[in-house]
Design a protein around this motif. Structure first.
Motif, PDB file in Angstrom:
ATOM      1  N   PRO A   1      41.526  39.634  32.292  1.00  0.00           N
ATOM      2  CA  PRO A   1      41.135  40.382  33.389  1.00  0.00           C
ATOM      3  C   PRO A   1      41.477  39.839  34.598  1.00  0.00           C
ATOM      4  N   VAL A   2      41.979  40.417  35.537  1.00  0.00           N
ATOM      5  CA  VAL A   2      42.580  39.947  36.964  1.00  0.00           C
ATOM      6  C   VAL A   2      41.370  39.398  37.764  1.00  0.00           C
ATOM      7  N   VAL A   3      41.629  38.180  38.129  1.00  0.00           N
ATOM      8  CA  VAL A   3      40.803  37.487  39.155  1.00  0.00           C
ATOM      9  C   VAL A   3      41.484  37.280  40.545  1.00  0.00           C
ATOM     10  N   LYS A   4      40.729  36.972  41.652  1.00  0.00           N
ATOM     11  CA  LYS A   4      41.538  36.803  42.938  1.00  0.00           C
ATOM     12  C   LYS A   4      41.039  35.288  43.469  1.00  0.00           C
ATOM     13  N   HIS A   5      41.978  34.690  43.503  1.00  0.00           N
ATOM     14  CA  HIS A   5      41.905  33.559  44.382  1.00  0.00           C
ATOM     15  C   HIS A   5      43.268  32.903  44.981  1.00  0.00           C
ATOM     16  N   PRO A   6      43.224  32.210  45.861  1.00  0.00           N
ATOM     17  CA  PRO A   6      44.552  31.602  46.539  1.00  0.00           C
ATOM     18  C   PRO A   6      45.465  31.325  45.282  1.00  0.00           C
ATOM     19  N   GLU A   7      46.711  31.566  45.519  1.00  0.00           N
ATOM     20  CA  GLU A   7      47.963  31.260  44.452  1.00  0.00           C
ATOM     21  C   GLU A   7      47.965  29.441  44.455  1.00  0.00           C
ATOM     22  N   ARG A   8      48.056  29.136  43.190  1.00  0.00           N
ATOM     23  CA  ARG A   8      48.186  27.626  42.962  1.00  0.00           C
ATOM     24  C   ARG A   8      49.280  27.432  42.398  1.00  0.00           C
ATOM     25  N   ARG A   9      49.905  26.200  42.448  1.00  0.00           N
ATOM     26  CA  ARG A   9      50.950  25.563  41.905  1.00  0.00           C
ATOM     27  C   ARG A   9      52.378  26.214  42.199  1.00  0.00           C
TER      28      ARG A   9
END
Length: 328
Positions: A217-225
């Motif tokens: 399921p899609v989660v939202k947070h700042p894109e990492r790496r």
């Protein structure tokens, strides 16, 4: 000398560490019992994600991983663990009976391996290509000295075919409502001691950069790496020669060995089982490793480099030790 009574607190501490082992959806499907000089390991089938793991295979593999983790933890505490697998032929939920003998000397290697249990993560973000891969790959066969498990490596040349197998898995489950409902149940609105927290899941943008992985399921947070545009992990395949519950357990032990080997080598890992849950994509993997019907792929592991530590997610939660341990 075997059957030595080990202090309960030593066993309890080792079990706490062992239960950091990976399991399907962090379901932790194990129960432990201390009885005199022995420790018993049981499968907790009530914790099964039944629509993901329709045969119960992955639950036994998870228990194999916690079994090997426990042996590692006990070795660091100066105890050798003797394992009797499936001691009761009439109860396949009784996975192992364990007793102990003193270990002559605890080496730095024993301690470092136990420390690796705490440092290991299931990292679902993209990896950079591992350096000195050939030397590491050669050390994997057979994993942990387990002859029941075959180890193969799929490199960059097999990437496209493996990505297609991963996509095939997802497409065959596109309308599988019970599977998707169960997946949401293990990743959304969870108690604190089980399941997969949002911090351990990739966002949509991060998932787009990893072409081999389960769709969560899609989660939202700042894109990492962001510095890694595409995943460059190599993939290790663990297969068994027989599709039996005994070999599932042994495969889990081999999985633990590979994960800890990689962690000690400074590599990041992500265990993948979605491809082996669907017969069509599982067969694709078997053909890729040139096995045909000789072996059955059970688990895949992405292995690579995770640059920096700022993107490392916190440890996923675990059930309190008193919930999984009974003392008689």
């Amino acid at each position: 000398m075997r059957d030595v009574v080990v202090d309960t607190e030593v066993i309890r501490d080792a079990l706490w560490l062992a239960c950091r082992a990976p399991s399907l959806h962090n379901s932790q499907p194990w129960r432990w019992r201390i009885e005199g000089s022995a420790v018993q390991l049981f499968l907790d089938a009530e914790r099964a994600p039944r629509h993901t793991d329709t045969t119960g295979r992955e639950l036994v593999i998870s228990c194999g991983a916690v079994l090997d983790h426990f042996r590692v933890a006990m070795a660091a505490a100066a105890w050798h663990t003797n394992v009797d697998r499936f001691p009761n032929p009439n109860n396949h939920h009784h996975l192992a009976s364990l007793d102990f003998s003193p270990l002559d000397f605890v080496t730095d290697g024993h301690r470092q391996r136990a420390d690796a249990i705490l440092r290991r993560r299931t990292d679902r973000l993209p990896f950079a290509a591992p350096e000195d891969w050939e030397a590491f790959a050669e050390s994997l066969a057979p994993a942990g000295g387990i002859d029941d498990v075959r180890v193969d490596v799929i490199g960059e040349e097999g990437r496209a075919a493996l990505a297609e197998a991963s996509q095939l898995t997802e497409s065959l489950r596109l309308y599988d409502s019970p599977y998707h409902a169960e997946l949401v149940g293990w990743t959304v609105d969870l108690p604190l001691d089980e399941g997969i927290p949002a911090s351990a899941l990739p966002s949509a943008a991060e998932s787009d950069r990893v072409d081999i992985g389960r769709t969560f399921p899609v989660v939202k947070h700042p894109e990492r790496r962001r510095e890694i545009a595409d995943d460059h992990a190599n993939v290790v395949v663990l297969s068994t020669y027989d599709d039996t519950v005994h070999n599932y357990l042994r495969c889990g032990e081999a999985l633990s060995a590979v994960l800890l080997d990689a962690t000690m080598a400074g590599l990041a890992t992500c265990t993948l089982t979605h491809i082996t849950e669907v017969p069509a994509s599982r067969q694709v993997v078997a053909e890729m490793i040139g096995a045909g019907d000789a072996v059955t792929p059970q688990v895949l592991i992405r292995v690579g480099v995770a640059p920096g530590s700022e993107d490392m997610s916190p440890p996923t939660p675990r059930r309190p030790i008193d919930e999984v341990l009974e003392i008689r």
